[in-house]
Design an enzyme around this catalytic site. Structure first.
Site, short mmCIF file in Angstrom:
data_model
loop_
_atom_site.label_atom_id
_atom_site.label_comp_id
_atom_site.label_asym_id
_atom_site.label_seq_id
_atom_site.Cartn_x
_atom_site.Cartn_y
_atom_site.Cartn_z
N SER A 175 0.83 -1.20 0.00
CA SER A 175 0.00 0.00 0.00
C SER A 175 0.87 1.26 0.00
O SER A 175 1.75 1.40 -0.85
CB SER A 175 -0.95 -0.06 1.21
N ARG A 245 -11.68 5.70 10.67
CA ARG A 245 -11.25 4.32 10.57
C ARG A 245 -12.36 3.44 9.97
O ARG A 245 -12.09 2.51 9.23
CB ARG A 245 -10.86 3.79 11.95
N ASP A 340 -8.91 -6.40 -4.38
CA ASP A 340 -8.50 -5.11 -3.82
C ASP A 340 -9.08 -4.02 -4.70
O ASP A 340 -8.69 -3.83 -5.83
CB ASP A 340 -6.96 -5.05 -3.81
N HIS A 373 -8.04 -5.23 -0.03
CA HIS A 373 -6.76 -4.53 0.11
C HIS A 373 -5.92 -5.09 1.25
O HIS A 373 -4.70 -5.17 1.17
CB HIS A 373 -7.03 -3.04 0.33
N ASP A 374 -6.59 -5.49 2.31
CA ASP A 374 -5.88 -6.04 3.48
C ASP A 374 -5.15 -7.34 3.19
O ASP A 374 -4.38 -7.82 4.02
CB ASP A 374 -6.88 -6.28 4.63
#
Lengths: 403, 197
Positions: A175, A245, A340, A373-374
């Site tokens: 990232s 968040r 992602d 994405h994680d």
């Protein structure tokens, strides 16, 4: 606000003491962060400079005699220096990239010397908005200068100098960390042999920036933000951080992963016809937000999202990514993940295509996963296998050059 | 040791060439060309094990499905675009060939010749889809969906305006005997071509 400034750490490279029996065998074991103080002013892209600053970092593995086996780990938005191992035997969880760093893992600490730092502007020990501004004697807060990926890379180069590392065997990150690896390749071509760019992008899209702006606005409009000087009011913009968040977290997961994890499951099994938490996904997001707000500094969050937004190495080269990447000489590993949607495979392919255009060595893998994405932080066998294969080659090159 | 057909291809490619290998497998050809001929190359591959093998070899490999085209690659970016034993397995061999000659100055293609006498005999005598050492699959699980003969391929090249620069047709032991030279479509088991536009 749970950010701590580490002040009592020795100004030396940390050593790894493997605690026998209590920790997994493939862990780097108990690690301790170290802090280096820099007095030479760091000129920043924004035009300002930092007169002096601290960088907190950890190391894993052993630096070889000619300092050729060093790997730099660059962290993402909410990351820090604690990438692997445990700070104490009681730690519930290891560092954030422990599944990729350790003996026998993709970044094999039996072969590499791994350096992982907290970037300036951060809130885990390196100089940042919560640090004391020497000019005022108070926390920097909103006066902390805007730092960019390029500034971080310059500060990391100074860290490398202090650690006696002239050339990294690889600079690797996911990232925002991948962006630092790319910037290293462009700005310090002679100091990097391989760049690992994982789940990243050559620049943010309008949609990416839009999500960041929502996150920032939620912090900036929190009544407890106090223009960024909340430290002086003994509070912090908790609600703003929670919202930031929550919205961020949605973009880190894929729709499939959310469906698989939560579906439409209800906490109590029935509707309450109210606005309290009912669906499991609501509960999860609130929990993630709450935990994060207790452990992360709001000003740092603002800075990190701006660093993301500003990242665009092509800008210095008349908006030509091709021209920017033609500055590079290292070899590239680019990895993306199918689900992602924050930095989709298409964005990684933009990097790969330009590297092919300019004739740079590049390998690319697109990992099939529902983790979004994680995924770059997750144990995905195909990902770890390919990552290991590439790093094995890097290690062999280092070892052949040394022997 | 290179596979015999790859050894033939290796000899066709001059030093310092820029090479793209479609379906590069574990990257042995590209590795050999890099180490022995100073060629810079990239492979395209989709099988995970092959990607890992390329990574270990330090061969550039990009995960990409050939059937999705080579649209990201500039015109004439490569001196040679190689595709070994994959022509018969792509969805549109004609489009792939055309793309190969767009991104490369020359294309090198190898495929199993469906006109070989043993294949013809198998179908003629048994009335079943041929199974052999070069075509080991059953009709229902074969990846080979566009099999062609030496004659088919050359007709296609002529109609498409491709110029055949070099042809080697070999038997299954990769020998190029007088029979394969005389009647390649009947006696050749594997065909190797170097073509340009």
């Amino acid at each position: 606000m749970g950010c701590t400034t580490i002040t009592d750490m020795p100004d030396t490279i940390s050593t790894n003491n493997i605690a026998a029996g209590t920790l997994p065998a493939d862990s780097v074991g108990i690690v301790a962060p170290a802090t280096l103080h820099f007095v030479e002013p760091l000129e920043l892209e924004c035009g300002r400079s930092l007169a002096n600053y601290d960088i907190v970092y950890e190391t894993y593995g052993t630096l070889n005699a000619d300092a050729s086996n060093a790997i730099l780990i660059c962290h993402a938005l909410s990351g820090h220096h604690h990438a692997a191992g445990y700070h104490s035997a009681d730690d519930k969880r290891p560092g954030w990239w422990d599944n990729c760093i350790g003996p026998g893992k993709p970044i094999d600490t039996n072969r590499f010397f791994v350096v992982s730092l907290n970037n300036i502007g951060g809130c885990h020990g390196s100089t940042g908005p919560a640090s004391i501004n020497p000019a005022s004697g108070q926390p920097w807060g909103p006066d902390f200068p805007m730092v960019t990926v390029k500034d971080w890379v310059n500060s990391q180069a100074r860290l490398a100098d202090r650690l006696g590392i002239h050339k990294w065997a690889a600079v690797i990150g996911g990232s925002l960390g991948g962006m630092q690896a790319m910037q290293w390749a462009i700005d310090y071509p002679e100091r990097i042999a391989h760049a690992g760019v994982i789940a990243s992008a050559p620049k943010l899209s309008a949609q990416n920036i839009a999500f960041n702006e929502v996150a920032r606005q939620s912090i900036l409009t929190d009544p407890n933000f106090y223009g960024g000087r909340y430290y002086l009011h003994d509070t912090y913009p908790r609600q703003g951080l929670i919202l930031a968040r929550m919205v961020g977290h949605i973009t880190y997961l894929s729709e499939d992963a959310m469906r698989a994890k939560f579906g439409r499951d209800l906490r109590a099994g029935r509707f309450h016809f109210g606005f309290d938490v009912e669906f499991q996904v609501e509960s999860y997001l609130r929990h993630q937000g709450e935990t994060f707000s207790q452990n992360f500094d709001a000003n740092t969050y603002l800075l990190m999202t701006k660093a993301l937004d500003y990242f665009d190495p092509a800008r210095e080269f008349e908006n030509s990514l091709e021209a920017a990447l033609s500055k590079t000489t290292c070899r590239f590993l680019v990895i993306s993940f199918t689900t992602d949607w924050r930095f989709s495979p298409k964005r990684s392919k933009e990097i790969v295509n330009e590297l092919v255009t300019v004739g740079r060595d590049v390998s690319y893998a697109e990992i099939d996963t529902d983790k979004g994405h994680d995924a770059f932080l997750v144990d995905i066998p195909e990902y770890l296998k390919l990552f290991s294969a590439y790093m094995h080659r890097v290690a062999v090159e280092v070892e052949n050059a040394t022997s | 040791m290179l596979r015999p057909d790859l050894e033939i291809i290796r000899n066709w490619i001059p030093d310092n060439s820029r090479v793209l290998d479609l379906g590069c497998g574990g990257g042995s050809l590209l590795e050999n060309l890099r180490d022995s001929k100073n060629c810079q190359g990239y492979g395209l591959e989709i099988a995970q094990d092959n990607l890992a093998e390329c990574f270990v070899r330090g061969v550039n490999v990009i995960e990409q499905d050939i059937d999705e085209g080579l649209g990201d690659i500039q015109d004439k970016r490569f001196d040679y675009v190689v595709m070994t034993q994959a022509l018969q397995a792509v969805h549109r061999p004609d489009l792939v060939l055309s793309e190969m000659l767009r991104v490369g100055k020359e294309a090198i293609i190898t495929f199993p010749n469906f006109g070989h006498w043993r294949v013809r005999g198998y179908l003629f005598l048994k009335g079943k889809m041929p199974v052999s050492r070069t075509l080991p699959h059953q009709w229902f699980d074969t990846p080979n969906i566009h099999l062609c003969t030496v004659s088919d391929f050359e007709t296609h090249c002529r109609k498409s305006g491709f110029q055949i620069l070099q042809r080697t047709v070999v038997d299954r032991d990769h020998q190029n005997g007088w029979l394969t030279k005389l009647l390649p479509n009947l006696f050749g088991e594997i065909a190797l071509y170097r073509v340009t536009r």
